[in-house]
Write a protein that holds these residues in place. Structure first.
Motif, PDB file in Angstrom:
ATOM      1  N   LYS A   1     -17.434  -4.879   1.171  1.00 53.74           N
ATOM      2  CA  LYS A   1     -16.775  -3.729   2.111  1.00 53.74           C
ATOM      3  C   LYS A   1     -16.022  -4.460   3.203  1.00 53.74           C
ATOM      4  O   LYS A   1     -15.673  -4.275   3.815  1.00 53.74           O
ATOM      5  CB  LYS A   1     -18.202  -2.728   2.695  1.00 53.74           C
TER       6      LYS A   1
ATOM      7  N   SER B   1     -11.428   0.034   0.533  1.00 56.38           N
ATOM      8  CA  SER B   1     -12.967   0.572   1.387  1.00 56.38           C
ATOM      9  C   SER B   1     -12.962   2.186   0.415  1.00 56.38           C
ATOM     10  O   SER B   1     -13.957   2.277   0.728  1.00 56.38           O
ATOM     11  CB  SER B   1     -12.270   1.067   3.077  1.00 56.38           C
ATOM     12  N   ARG B   2     -11.752   2.764   0.159  1.00 52.94           N
ATOM     13  CA  ARG B   2     -11.698   3.724  -0.299  1.00 52.94           C
ATOM     14  C   ARG B   2     -12.174   3.640  -1.918  1.00 52.94           C
ATOM     15  O   ARG B   2     -13.387   4.530  -2.913  1.00 52.94           O
ATOM     16  CB  ARG B   2     -10.517   4.598  -1.359  1.00 52.94           C
TER      17      ARG B   2
ATOM     18  N   SER C   1       0.391  -1.259   0.167  1.00 53.50           N
ATOM     19  CA  SER C   1      -0.207  -0.003   0.124  1.00 53.50           C
ATOM     20  C   SER C   1       1.362   1.119   0.163  1.00 53.50           C
ATOM     21  O   SER C   1       0.521   2.231  -0.205  1.00 53.50           O
ATOM     22  CB  SER C   1      -0.532   0.194   1.285  1.00 53.50           C
TER      23      SER C   1
ATOM     24  N   PRO D   1      -6.770  -3.233   3.165  1.00 52.63           N
ATOM     25  CA  PRO D   1      -8.383  -3.029   3.400  1.00 52.63           C
ATOM     26  C   PRO D   1      -8.405  -1.317   3.147  1.00 52.63           C
ATOM     27  O   PRO D   1      -9.725  -1.211   2.929  1.00 52.63           O
ATOM     28  CB  PRO D   1      -8.018  -3.494   4.799  1.00 52.63           C
ATOM     29  N   HIS D   2      -7.843  -0.449   3.453  1.00 51.10           N
ATOM     30  CA  HIS D   2      -7.787   1.012   3.457  1.00 51.10           C
ATOM     31  C   HIS D   2      -7.915   0.765   1.727  1.00 51.10           C
ATOM     32  O   HIS D   2      -9.006   2.197   1.773  1.00 51.10           O
ATOM     33  CB  HIS D   2      -6.806   1.875   4.279  1.00 51.10           C
TER      34      HIS D   2
END
Length: 366
Positions: free
Chosen positions: A365, A292-293, A204, A288-289
């Motif tokens: 999600k 989510s975005r 990431s 994960p982030h």
């Protein structure tokens, strides 16, 4: 790309010497252009004229590539693509898609329906596509940088060939440099290598040095909504923004969308998954982030841009503008009833696709 109209749709009159026309038609797979003249709005242009496309060359109504010579240009363009859109019963899917991408914040070529007459014979309605090149960048005030076309399915962001299920011969397999220099190829090779070798623990952080993640997700959302089955490993351009140092994706050739494939056959609304498919998307959505975005962005698009309220007026406007000319188009007039039914077909797809993606969002999600 502002186009001055003398009628509802610009009309291009082409003249090719019979000997050159015979040479052009002798081999549809030849990319060598023939000299021609183009006239529109009382202006005359010397051009190079050639076939374009791959699968589309087998269709009765051909698509063409035009390059303006002697420093001439048409409406600011040095080269244009004239797509027959033969497999698309509506003739609007490509333009509708590219316009949609622009509304969701993705760099996208402009498209305009035109009429084409060759040596006095009316060839019908075509879609003029803007090239993704140096001029494309200049007109948008973007820094010049290399642009690569994804020319086959090896442009899958993987180290493995899509065709042979084996290691690619070169990391840049599947791409053709449209502009830039050979030294820029190292940037592309590094991108592909890093996508596949950065450890999961640091992916990431490190991938953000190579690709504009937010813009990538906007492109991914556009490809997922329009359901371009080929669009995840093909039908796009890669642009390296010298100012940011990051790669961005630009959509290209989006006729196989809105519920039909590139051959015009029906494609169910749930055929393409919400994640799309290629190595880069899989790795990004594994974070994960990032996931989510993407969900947040896609949810916003499903509520605003990819809706019947937003798209139906555009569909009707585009189809109404070209219908009067289809009855004169020898390649399309026999299918006028199918054309008339396509607006309902596309709108029905939008409703079903929107509902399908909303249902899948909750799973993504988690």
């Amino acid at each position: 790309m502002v186009i001055t109209k003398t009628s509802d749709i610009p009309h291009y009159y082409l003249y090719i010497h019979p000997k050159d026309l015979h040479e052009l038609r002798r081999d549809i797979w030849c990319d060598e252009p023939v000299p021609a003249k183009l006239k529109t709005n009382n202006m005359k242009y010397e051009i190079d004229f050639a076939y374009r496309g791959s699968l589309t060359r087998k269709f009765p109504k051909k698509s063409y590539y035009v390059r303006f010579i002697k420093h001439a240009s048409l409406f600011g363009e040095q080269e244009i693509h004239l797509n027959a859109e033969y497999a698309d019963p509506s003739l609007i899917r490509n333009k509708l898609s590219l316009d949609f991408f622009r509304t969701i914040g993705v760099l996208s070529p402009r498209a305009q329906h035109v009429l084409l007459t060759l040596n006095g014979k009316f060839l019908g309605v075509y879609l003029q596509l803007e090239s993704v090149n140096e001029l494309f960048l200049q007109k948008r005030g973007l820094p010049l940088g290399p642009v690569y076309y994804a020319i086959n399915n090896d442009a899958n962001f993987s180290l493995v060939s899509h065709h042979y299920n084996d290691a690619k011969k070169t990391l840049e397999s599947g791409y053709e440099r449209k502009c830039g220099t050979k030294s820029d190829d190292e940037l592309l090779r590094e991108l592909i290598y890093k996508i596949n070798t950065i450890p999961r623990s640091s992916f990431s952080k490190e991938i953000a040095y190579y690709i504009d993640v937010d813009k990538y997700f906007r492109w991914l959302a556009g490809a997922v909504c329009t359901q371009n089955y080929d669009g995840f490993v093909h039908n796009y351009a890669l642009y390296h923004n010298k100012q940011t140092g990051l790669f961005e994706l630009i959509p290209w050739d989006y006729d196989g969308t809105w519920g039909r494939d590139c051959k015009g056959k029906m494609m169910e609304h749930d055929y393409v998954p919400i994640e799309g498919y290629n190595t880069l998307s899989a790795r990004l959505l594994d974070v994960p982030h990032f996931r989510s975005r993407y969900c947040e962005l896609l949810e916003e698009i499903l509520e605003t841009s990819f809706t019947l309220e937003s798209l139906e007026p555009k569909i009707h406007s585009l189809m109404n503008s070209i219908r009067p000319y289809l009855v004169r188009d020898d390649y399309k007039k026999k299918d006028i009833q199918k054309f008339d039914a396509e607006s309902e077909y596309i709108t029905r797809f939008i409703v079903k696709r929107n509902h399908y993606l909303r249902e899948r969002l909750s799973d993504l999600k988690q």
